[in-house]
Design a protein around this motif. Structure first.
Motif, PDB file in Angstrom:
ATOM      1  N   ASP A 199       0.845  -1.199   0.000  1.00 38.33           N
ATOM      2  CA  ASP A 199       0.000   0.000   0.000  1.00 38.33           C
ATOM      3  C   ASP A 199       0.879   1.248   0.000  1.00 38.33           C
ATOM      4  O   ASP A 199       0.618   2.210  -0.723  1.00 38.33           O
ATOM      5  CB  ASP A 199      -0.897  -0.024   1.247  1.00 38.33           C
ATOM      6  CG  ASP A 199      -1.951   1.070   1.226  1.00 38.33           C
ATOM      7  OD1 ASP A 199      -3.126   0.752   1.068  1.00 38.33           O
ATOM      8  OD2 ASP A 199      -1.577   2.251   1.382  1.00 38.33           O
ATOM      9  N   ARG A 254      -4.617  -0.373  -4.058  1.00 36.86           N
ATOM     10  CA  ARG A 254      -5.089  -0.119  -2.694  1.00 36.86           C
ATOM     11  C   ARG A 254      -6.509  -0.628  -2.486  1.00 36.86           C
ATOM     12  O   ARG A 254      -6.853  -1.105  -1.404  1.00 36.86           O
ATOM     13  CB  ARG A 254      -5.012   1.389  -2.394  1.00 36.86           C
ATOM     14  CG  ARG A 254      -3.591   1.897  -2.254  1.00 36.86           C
ATOM     15  CD  ARG A 254      -3.539   3.310  -1.702  1.00 36.86           C
ATOM     16  NE  ARG A 254      -2.153   3.737  -1.531  1.00 36.86           N
ATOM     17  CZ  ARG A 254      -1.497   4.539  -2.364  1.00 36.86           C
ATOM     18  NH1 ARG A 254      -2.130   5.049  -3.432  1.00 36.86           N
ATOM     19  NH2 ARG A 254      -0.236   4.859  -2.148  1.00 36.86           N
ATOM     20  N   ARG A 255      -7.325  -0.534  -3.520  1.00 35.73           N
ATOM     21  CA  ARG A 255      -8.688  -1.061  -3.410  1.00 35.73           C
ATOM     22  C   ARG A 255      -8.648  -2.572  -3.208  1.00 35.73           C
ATOM     23  O   ARG A 255      -9.409  -3.127  -2.408  1.00 35.73           O
ATOM     24  CB  ARG A 255      -9.486  -0.695  -4.653  1.00 35.73           C
ATOM     25  CG  ARG A 255     -10.936  -1.165  -4.603  1.00 35.73           C
ATOM     26  CD  ARG A 255     -11.694  -0.728  -5.854  1.00 35.73           C
ATOM     27  NE  ARG A 255     -11.770   0.726  -5.937  1.00 35.73           N
ATOM     28  CZ  ARG A 255     -12.258   1.370  -6.993  1.00 35.73           C
ATOM     29  NH1 ARG A 255     -12.669   0.681  -8.056  1.00 35.73           N
ATOM     30  NH2 ARG A 255     -12.315   2.683  -7.009  1.00 35.73           N
ATOM     31  N   ASP A 291      -7.534  -3.271   0.417  1.00 34.52           N
ATOM     32  CA  ASP A 291      -8.652  -3.074   1.340  1.00 34.52           C
ATOM     33  C   ASP A 291      -9.621  -4.246   1.289  1.00 34.52           C
ATOM     34  O   ASP A 291     -10.068  -4.754   2.328  1.00 34.52           O
ATOM     35  CB  ASP A 291      -9.396  -1.777   0.994  1.00 34.52           C
ATOM     36  CG  ASP A 291      -8.631  -0.534   1.420  1.00 34.52           C
ATOM     37  OD1 ASP A 291      -7.670  -0.677   2.185  1.00 34.52           O
ATOM     38  OD2 ASP A 291      -8.991   0.569   0.978  1.00 34.52           O
ATOM     39  N   ALA A 319      -9.977  -6.884   4.605  1.00 36.31           N
ATOM     40  CA  ALA A 319     -11.126  -6.549   5.445  1.00 36.31           C
ATOM     41  C   ALA A 319     -11.664  -7.719   6.280  1.00 36.31           C
ATOM     42  O   ALA A 319     -11.955  -7.546   7.471  1.00 36.31           O
ATOM     43  CB  ALA A 319     -12.247  -5.951   4.594  1.00 36.31           C
ATOM     44  N   PHE A 364      -6.386   1.904   8.886  1.00 32.21           N
ATOM     45  CA  PHE A 364      -7.092   1.012   7.964  1.00 32.21           C
ATOM     46  C   PHE A 364      -8.601   1.129   8.132  1.00 32.21           C
ATOM     47  O   PHE A 364      -9.353   1.141   7.147  1.00 32.21           O
ATOM     48  CB  PHE A 364      -6.653  -0.429   8.202  1.00 32.21           C
ATOM     49  CG  PHE A 364      -7.281  -1.413   7.260  1.00 32.21           C
ATOM     50  CD1 PHE A 364      -6.851  -1.511   5.949  1.00 32.21           C
ATOM     51  CD2 PHE A 364      -8.313  -2.241   7.679  1.00 32.21           C
ATOM     52  CE1 PHE A 364      -7.424  -2.408   5.071  1.00 32.21           C
ATOM     53  CE2 PHE A 364      -8.895  -3.142   6.806  1.00 32.21           C
ATOM     54  CZ  PHE A 364      -8.454  -3.229   5.498  1.00 32.21           C
ATOM     55  N   ARG A 410      -9.803   4.844   6.860  1.00 30.32           N
ATOM     56  CA  ARG A 410      -9.514   5.330   5.509  1.00 30.32           C
ATOM     57  C   ARG A 410     -10.700   5.148   4.566  1.00 30.32           C
ATOM     58  O   ARG A 410     -11.094   6.083   3.854  1.00 30.32           O
ATOM     59  CB  ARG A 410      -8.291   4.613   4.937  1.00 30.32           C
ATOM     60  CG  ARG A 410      -7.999   5.022   3.493  1.00 30.32           C
ATOM     61  CD  ARG A 410      -6.693   4.454   2.987  1.00 30.32           C
ATOM     62  NE  ARG A 410      -6.684   3.011   2.883  1.00 30.32           N
ATOM     63  CZ  ARG A 410      -5.662   2.325   2.392  1.00 30.32           C
ATOM     64  NH1 ARG A 410      -4.561   2.969   2.000  1.00 30.32           N
ATOM     65  NH2 ARG A 410      -5.706   1.013   2.314  1.00 30.32           N
ATOM     66  N   LYS A 411     -11.282   3.996   4.568  1.00 27.14           N
ATOM     67  CA  LYS A 411     -12.327   3.705   3.579  1.00 27.14           C
ATOM     68  C   LYS A 411     -13.570   4.573   3.743  1.00 27.14           C
ATOM     69  O   LYS A 411     -14.091   5.096   2.747  1.00 27.14           O
ATOM     70  CB  LYS A 411     -12.694   2.222   3.623  1.00 27.14           C
ATOM     71  CG  LYS A 411     -13.625   1.824   2.499  1.00 27.14           C
ATOM     72  CD  LYS A 411     -13.846   0.330   2.459  1.00 27.14           C
ATOM     73  CE  LYS A 411     -14.763  -0.044   1.301  1.00 27.14           C
ATOM     74  NZ  LYS A 411     -14.979  -1.502   1.214  1.00 27.14           N
TER      75      LYS A 411
END
Length: 346
Positions: free
Chosen positions: A30, A43-44, A47, A51, A101, A104-105
């Motif tokens: 990342d 990065r997507r 994530d 998750a 983490f 961020r989303k």
């Protein structure tokens, strides 16, 4: 009994090195993904892949700490007294990493996402380094009962190289797992993207290991002797074979099997370190038997470990299995919006 608890501790450390190491490796990539636009898709994927399991992987670290302070309180006191600074920095990194983490989303502003993303990525780099530096200080015999905190305990050549090896190994694990995740989500270009990075990370591991050979010979002679003969040498060779097998599987795009091979390579290295230190927990001053707690405490610790394996073990196996099969998919924004909010139908 003390030897049994020591092996339980080693297995838990190996499990955290593999499970938690994969997450740290994802955070490393990342950090290396580039700017907002260039790094958007990697990065997507990171994530999406992390998750379902990133919180669960820290269970192994908690188990390591519980077994250590309950089964070997003398070692726990010695290590945390001599190494309080790197351990504190690693703990801060764990907290900031999780916060970055998690936050961020859902952040809507680009500036906020960058801040939280930087927290996550930089902490993913620093935390394994400091944990590796602590292991290097222990292996080189710089920690003993009564040792006071000093920079030499963790800022020496062996510790720095061990910390860098920890970063390289986690980057290797993370890239291998992300190859598989990219293929599962149909992003074949990202699979190639992370395959190249897995090869580069493995090359970095090999180079750092070669640099560490003369340093370990001079600075951690007891561990060196254990790694170059007997069971320690056998596990090192097997770890190398598994590492090469991982590369071959990646080149053949057999991503599922490459995960198992990469995990085996890291777990075998941890096992080799454990065999190399026998019979010491703190080379060459404190043996497993000398460091062990009271007999009744060890008996209860064995019972609790068995209960944990019976109750928690199957759930962890199921979770990891469902994750690798792609069954643990996050809800999309459209799905959560469609579900409505509590009280909408009242």
């Amino acid at each position: 009994m003390p030897e049994l608890i020591a092996w339980v501790l080693l297995v838990a450390i190996a499990a955290y090195a593999c499970a938690g190491g994969t997450d740290y490796g994802a955070g490393f990539w990342d950090l290396m993904a580039g700017g907002a636009e260039r790094g958007k898709r990697p990065r997507r994927l990171i994530d999406h892949a992390m998750a379902p399991v990133w919180e669960v992987n820290n269970v192994w670290l908690i188990f390591v700490l519980v077994v250590m302070w309950t089964g070997f309180p003398t070692v726990f006191q010695a290590v945390f007294s001599a190494m309080w600074l790197p351990l504190a920095l690693a703990a801060v990194g764990l907290v900031l990493r999780g916060a970055g983490f998690a936050l961020r989303k859902p952040s809507r502003r680009l500036a906020q996402r960058r801040v939280y993303g930087a927290m996550f990525a930089i902490s993913s780099l620093l935390t394994p380094f400091f944990l590796g530096a602590v292991l290097g200080g222990i292996a080189s015999g710089r920690v003993a009962v009564g040792t006071t905190a000093s920079a030499d305990a963790w800022a020496n050549e062996t510790s720095v190289l061990t910390g860098l090896l920890a970063i390289a190994a986690t980057a290797f694990l993370g890239a291998v797992f992300l190859c598989s995740d990219a293929g599962r989500f149909g992003a074949h270009d990202l699979a190639d993207y992370f395959r190249l990075r897995a090869l580069l990370a493995f090359a970095a591991v090999v180079v750092l290991a070669l640099i560490a050979l003369p340093v370990t010979h001079d600075d951690a002679r007891y561990v060196w002797d254990g790694l170059t003969e007997g069971a320690g040498l056998l596990l090192v060779v097997l770890a190398g074979v598994c590492g090469v097998a991982t590369l071959l599987l990646l080149l053949r795009r057999s991503h599922g099997w490459s995960r198992y091979a990469s995990v085996a390579s890291v777990a075998l290295v941890v096992g080799a370190w454990g065999f190399a230190q026998r019979p010491y927990l703190l080379p060459t001053t404190l043996t497993v038997t000398q460091a062990a707690g009271a007999d009744h405490t060890l008996r209860w610790l064995v019972i609790v470990t068995v209960v944990a394996i019976v109750l928690v073990g199957p759930a962890l196996v199921l979770l990891y299995r469902l994750d690798t099969m792609g069954e643990l998919e996050e809800l999309t924004d459209a799905e959560t919006m469609a579900a409505g909010t509590p009280g909408d139908n009242l």
